[in-house]
Design an enzyme around this catalytic site. Structure first.
Site, PDB file in Angstrom:
ATOM      1  N   HIS A 265       0.841  -1.209   0.000  1.00 14.86           N
ATOM      2  CA  HIS A 265       0.000   0.000   0.000  1.00 14.86           C
ATOM      3  C   HIS A 265       0.875   1.257   0.000  1.00 14.86           C
ATOM      4  O   HIS A 265       0.723   2.146  -0.838  1.00 14.86           O
ATOM      5  CB  HIS A 265      -0.915  -0.015   1.235  1.00 14.86           C
ATOM      6  CG  HIS A 265      -1.804   1.191   1.363  1.00 14.86           C
ATOM      7  ND1 HIS A 265      -3.129   1.190   0.969  1.00 14.86           N
ATOM      8  CD2 HIS A 265      -1.565   2.438   1.834  1.00 14.86           C
ATOM      9  CE1 HIS A 265      -3.659   2.390   1.187  1.00 14.86           C
ATOM     10  NE2 HIS A 265      -2.732   3.170   1.725  1.00 14.86           N
ATOM     11  N   GLU A 266       1.813   1.317   0.931  1.00 14.62           N
ATOM     12  CA  GLU A 266       2.668   2.508   1.034  1.00 14.62           C
ATOM     13  C   GLU A 266       3.583   2.636  -0.187  1.00 14.62           C
ATOM     14  O   GLU A 266       3.895   3.740  -0.618  1.00 14.62           O
ATOM     15  CB  GLU A 266       3.489   2.476   2.331  1.00 14.62           C
ATOM     16  CG  GLU A 266       2.656   2.444   3.622  1.00 14.62           C
ATOM     17  CD  GLU A 266       1.593   3.535   3.729  1.00 14.62           C
ATOM     18  OE1 GLU A 266       1.780   4.632   3.166  1.00 14.62           O
ATOM     19  OE2 GLU A 266       0.550   3.279   4.366  1.00 14.62           O
ATOM     20  N   HIS A 269       1.796   4.707  -2.701  1.00 10.36           N
ATOM     21  CA  HIS A 269       1.906   6.147  -2.414  1.00 10.36           C
ATOM     22  C   HIS A 269       3.289   6.666  -2.829  1.00 10.36           C
ATOM     23  O   HIS A 269       3.422   7.713  -3.450  1.00 10.36           O
ATOM     24  CB  HIS A 269       1.741   6.409  -0.909  1.00 10.36           C
ATOM     25  CG  HIS A 269       0.320   6.392  -0.433  1.00 10.36           C
ATOM     26  ND1 HIS A 269      -0.651   7.241  -0.926  1.00 10.36           N
ATOM     27  CD2 HIS A 269      -0.307   5.649   0.523  1.00 10.36           C
ATOM     28  CE1 HIS A 269      -1.799   7.014  -0.299  1.00 10.36           C
ATOM     29  NE2 HIS A 269      -1.622   6.051   0.584  1.00 10.36           N
ATOM     30  N   GLU A 295      -4.562   8.147  -2.770  1.00  5.62           N
ATOM     31  CA  GLU A 295      -5.086   6.886  -2.234  1.00  5.62           C
ATOM     32  C   GLU A 295      -5.398   5.903  -3.369  1.00  5.62           C
ATOM     33  O   GLU A 295      -5.302   4.691  -3.181  1.00  5.62           O
ATOM     34  CB  GLU A 295      -6.312   7.174  -1.360  1.00  5.62           C
ATOM     35  CG  GLU A 295      -6.743   6.046  -0.446  1.00  5.62           C
ATOM     36  CD  GLU A 295      -5.721   5.669   0.630  1.00  5.62           C
ATOM     37  OE1 GLU A 295      -4.766   6.431   0.884  1.00  5.62           O
ATOM     38  OE2 GLU A 295      -5.877   4.567   1.213  1.00  5.62           O
TER      39      GLU A 295
HETATM   40 MG    MG Z   1      -3.074   5.414   2.229  1.00  9.42          MG
END
Ligand code: MG
Length: 496
Positions: A265-266, A269, A295
C-alpha cells in the site's frame, strides 16, 4: 524546459525558501514517527510550530504575494506554469479569506480535542468528547463560510479533494451504497472467501518478514537509493523531495498479510511521488495532486496487485522460503487469506468489498453536522443504526463505533470521502491500463512490474499537481470518475 516564463521563474525562485522549510518539516515529521526519543517530543513540538509560522510568514509576505500577482497576470502560460499559479492561488486565497484568528482557535481547540478523544476512545465515553466535537463543528462551519462556496460542506471537501463537490459524492455514493451492501452479503453467503483463516494465527519471524518486505519492494521497483523502509506505530509514506520518499510498516509477529499488505500500500503512495517529473522538483506542483488520487495509487497496488492470485503465484516461492509455515498452505489458500471478507466494526480493518460502506456512513454524518440536519449528540445512535443497515453489524460500544477515527478530533471534516474515491479510481485506472496493456494479472504473474510502473508514470505520476484532479482522471482514463468499474471489479473477483 518546463518553466520558461521569466515571471514564473522568479516566482519559483522565491518559492524555493518555502519548499526548503517544507522539506525540513517533513523530515522532522518522519523522525517524530520513527526514531525520535520519546522525551524529545515537547521541544520538537516547539521547533515544528516555529518553523511552520516561519513558512507561513514567507508564503504570505508582501514580497511573495506581489511576485505572485505579477506572474498571475501573464498570458500564454504553458500547462505547467498554469499549474503553479493554480496551486499557489488556492493556498493564498485560503489565507486571504479565512482569518488567522479562526485558524489559531482551530489549532487550540483541536490540540485539546485530540487528547480528550484519545481518552474518550479508551473508555468508550462519547459524552466527554461531545463538547469538543461541537466546538470543532462550529469552527469548521465558520471556516467553510469564509471560503464562500455554494454549499458549506463543499468548501471543506475541496480542501482535501480540489474541485470535488457533494453533488459528485452524492451521485457516486448513491450508485454504490445499495449494490455494495447487496454484493457484500452475497459474497458472505457464498462462503468462498473465508471470514477467518488459520494463517491469521501463524506466527512469523520478524527478521524473515523484514527480508520478505524488502524483497517484494525490490521486485515491485522501489528505488532504495531514494527511499527507506522503517517501522512505525501506523504505516505511512512521507516525501522530503522527489528523491527522498520514505515508507514504513509494522510487525505484529503473526498474521503476516498485515505487514506485507501495508508495505505494498505505502509503496503505491511512494511510487507516485518518485515518478513525478524531475523538472517539477522544488515547485508547488512537484507533489501528488490530491488525497483521493494519492489513495487510488496505494489501493491500486494493494488491492489490484497484491490481493491477486497472480501476485501470490509470482511471490509464493519467496514467501515460502522465508515463512516456513507456508509449506502447509497452497497458493490458493494464501490468496483466500489475503482476501478474507467479513463485516468489521473498524474501518481500517475492513476488506476492500465493504470498506466504502464505512466511508459512506461517515460522509452522511459529517455532512449532516455541517448542514445542521444532525446534532453531535445524535452521532452514536445514528452511527450504530447506519452500521446495522449498511454493514449488517452494530458496534457494541463507541470505541468500536463513532470514536474509532482520529480525523474529526483534528478538525478533518471533508476528508473521509477521499478514501472511497481511492477505491473507485483504483478500479477505473485498472480498467484503463488493461485496455492498453492487456490483463493486469498476466503482467503480474510474469513479474512485469516495469510496464505497470511506466504506464502509471505516463498517465498519472509524472504530472504531479500540474492538472487539477478531475482533469487528470479524464485524461488518464478517458472519462470522469465512475464507480461502476469498482462494482464490476469486485463482482468479477469475489463472485466468479
Ligand atoms: Mg493510504
Amino acid at each position: 524546459m518546463v518553466f520558461q516564463n521569466p515571471k514564473i521563474k522568479k516566482l519559483l525562485e522565491k518559492y524555493s525558501d518555502v519548499w526548503a522549510l517544507n522539506h525540513a518539516l517533513a523530515l522532522l515529521g518522519w523522525d517524530v514517527n520513527t526514531y525520535m526519543p520519546r522525551g524529545a517530543a515537547e521541544r520538537r513540538g516547539v521547533a515544528v510550530a516555529r518553523l511552520s509560522v516561519l513558512r507561513q510568514k514567507l508564503f504570505l509576505s508582501d514580497e511573495f504575494k506581489s511576485i505572485f500577482r505579477e506572474a498571475e497576470k501573464e498570458e500564454n502560460l504553458n500547462e505547467y506554469e498554469k499549474g503553479v499559479i493554480r496551486v499557489l492561488k488556492r493556498e493564498l486565497e485560503f489565507y486571504e479569506k479565512v482569518p488567522p484568528e479562526l485558524l489559531e482557535e482551530e489549532a487550540k481547540v483541536t490540540t485539546k480535542a485530540r487528547v480528550v478523544w484519545e481518552k474518550a476512545k479508551e473508555k468508550s465515553d462519547f459524552k466527554s468528547f461531545e463538547p469538543h466535537l461541537e466546538k470543532i463543528v462550529e469552527i469548521e462551519k465558520k471556516k467553510a463560510e469564509y471560503r464562500e462556496f455554494d454549499k458549506l460542506y463543499d468548501a471543506l471537501l475541496d480542501l482535501f479533494e480540489e474541485g470535488l463537490t457533494s453533488e459528485d459524492v452524492d451521485r457516486m455514493f448513491s450508485q454504490l451504497r445499495i449494490p455494495l451492501s447487496k454484493l457484500f452479503k452475497k459474497i458472505l453467503d457464498a462462503g468462498v472467501f473465508p471470514q477467518h483463516h488459520k494463517l491469521e494465527d501463524e506466527k512469523y519471524d520478524k527478521e524473515a518478514m523484514k527480508y520478505l518486505n524488502f524483497l517484494v519492494l525490490e521486485y515491485l521497483g522501489y528505488d532504495f537509493s531514494r527511499g527507506r523502509l522503517d517501522v512505525s506505530t501506523h504505516p505511512f509514506t512521507i516525501d522530503m523531495s522527489l528523491d527522498d520518499v520514505r515508507i514504513t510498516t509494522w510487525y505484529h509477529t503473526s498474521d503476516f498479510r498485515r505487514s506485507l499488505g501495508s508495505v505494498v500500500h505505502e509503496f503505491g503512495h511512494a511510487l507516485y511521488q518518485l515518478q513525478i517529473d524531475k523538472a517539477l522538483a522544488g515547485t508547488p506542483i512537484g507533489t501528488g495532486v490530491s488525497f483521493g488520487i494519492h489513495e487510488s495509487q496505494s489501493r491500486f497496488w494493494e488491492n489490484m496487485i497484491w490481493r491477486s492470485r497472480a501476485f501470490i503465484d509470482f511471490f509464493y516461492p519467496s514467501m515460502r522460503a522465508l515463512l516456513p509455515f507456508l509449506k502447509e498452505y497452497k497458493p490458493e489458500e494464501v490468496y483466500r487469506y489475503f482476501c478474507i471478507v467479513r463485516p468489521e466494526f473498524i474501518r481500517v480493518e475492513a476488506d476492500e468489498v465493504h470498506y466504502p460502506l464505512h466511508i459512506i456512513l461517515r460522509y452522511e454524518i459529517e455532512k449532516g453536522l455541517i448542514e445542521d440536519s444532525l446534532n453531535v449528540s445524535e452521532i452514536p445512535q445514528v452511527w450504530n443504526e447506519k452500521m446495522e443497515k449498511y454493514v449488517g453489524v452494530a458496534p457494541p460500544n463507541d470505541r468500536l463505533g463513532c470514536l474509532q477515527d482520529v480525523h474529526w478530533s483534528e478538525g478533518y471534516i471533508g476528508y473521509f470521502p477521499t478514501y472511497a474515491i481511492g477505491s473507485i479510481l483504483a478500479a477505473q485506472i485498472k480498467k484503463a491500463l488493461e485496455s492498453e496493456l492487456g490483463n493486469l494479472e498476466d503482467l503480474v504473474v510474469k513479474g512485469e512490474f516495469t510496464k505497470i510502473r511506466e504506464w502509471l508514470r505516463e498517465k498519472i505520476h509524472k504530472w504531479g499537481a500540474t492538472l487539477p484532479p478531475k482533469e487528470l482522471i479524464k485524461r488518464a482514463t478517458g472519462e470522469d470518475m465512475n464507480p461502476k468499474y469498482f462494482l464490476e471489479y469486485l463482482e468479477k473477483k469475489y463472485l466468479a
